[in-house]
Design an enzyme around this catalytic site. Sequence first.
Site, PDB file in Angstrom:
ATOM      1  CE  LYS A 171      -4.401  -1.700   1.411  1.00 33.41           C
ATOM      2  NZ  LYS A 171      -4.167  -3.079   1.909  1.00 33.41           N
ATOM      3  CD  GLU A 208     -10.130   4.361   1.419  1.00 33.85           C
ATOM      4  OE1 GLU A 208      -9.959   5.570   1.177  1.00 33.85           O
ATOM      5  OE2 GLU A 208      -9.467   3.458   0.863  1.00 33.85           O
ATOM      6  CB  SER A 214      -0.045  -8.369  -0.971  1.00 38.66           C
ATOM      7  OG  SER A 214      -0.838  -9.212  -0.161  1.00 38.66           O
TER       8      SER A 214
END
Length: 383
Positions: free
Chosen positions: A82, A104, A369
């Site tokens: 991210k 968010e 990930s």
Amino acid sequence: MNYGEFGGQYVPQELKEKLNEIAKEFRKAKHNKEFNKEYNYYLKQFVGRPSPLYLAENLTQYAGGAKIYLKREDLNHTGAHKINNAIGQILLAKRMGKTHIIAETGAGQHGVATATVCSLFNMKCTIFMGSEDIIRQRLNVEKIKLLGANVKSVTRGDGTLKEAVDEAFEYFVEHKDVFYLIGSAVGPSPYPEMVKYFQKIIGEEAKKQILKQDKKLPKAIIACVGGGSNSIGLFNDFLKEDVEIFGVEGAGKGLNSGKHACAIYDNKIGILHGMKTYIMQDNSGNVKDAYSISAGLDYPGIGPEHAYLSTIGRVKYDSVTDDEAINAFKIVCKLEGIIPALESSHAIAYGLKIAKKYNKEDSIIVNLSGRADKDIETILNLK
Ligand SMILES: *Cc1c(COP(=O)(O)O)cnc(C)c1O
């Protein structure tokens, strides 16, 4: 930008104007040398890229087929992919003269990544988070606060991610100095395209690394799909190659249990968070609650490009249950000395299954990930 019939900008007029301003700046920045140089500088020096492409020899032996390579996004600063996107978008916000970033977050991972880059670039930061999620994700909430951001508790509806996104959009429309930093390849245009641009580094690196380490392209690449950012990031550079591509959704307690997060399997097109895509809905078109043991996969929609890639048959979307993911999680811990995030464990479970279809000279790449710091409590509660 549209992806076949998917994507678009299903939002009120005031929001359209703000989105188009971002789209214009993004398209300029994309072609700007200085901008890309700065983005790559922070990826290298702050995030720690390139992430290794690791040949997991023990997993390979266990699965009995193709060599299994893991793309180690878990080694990035803040523990997942991210941060790649957060760095890219905040640099864009800076170029646009914005001073206040909002985001968010569901599990808190994107909240931590955003709070991190806001601290780095000295910007005001507000994280919208459902009141239920604030209770469930205590550790990440504390990290976000330590990094200097405000956490805005969203109490409407179920008090989870879906409502947090709604409230963030409303705040975005009402405040001029605000930039909304979306965490996955979802939302109205230009977000899906922009998030892909900032995540495609994963596949660009992986392709170079596999050609160097294995001297040929892999037979298959695999990633888990929540909103679809780590997956589209890995897939993008392989779409034109002769490589099988698999996206893995969270099947929760099973496809027939009604408790899953498989928007593509559910096969209903609708509109949510400003985009047209596959959305889990009941027969009257109300958005259904998604469920997965991994919070990052627990979203009732999927990025519009994935919807498109599914309909044209270029990517095969399949799913893995909670139990299968937990099993893969334990295997990786025991065999490889790596504790993978539960989201990533879905992709690994699928990789272990399909490795057998190929020969020993072949290879597959699984996107790891993120790491599991955030999941340890969930794992402990299983007993
Ligand atoms: C958020 C997250 C995901 C799911 O999001 P995508 O946008 O689908 O990539 C997957 N893995 C990890 C570790 C995450 O934190």
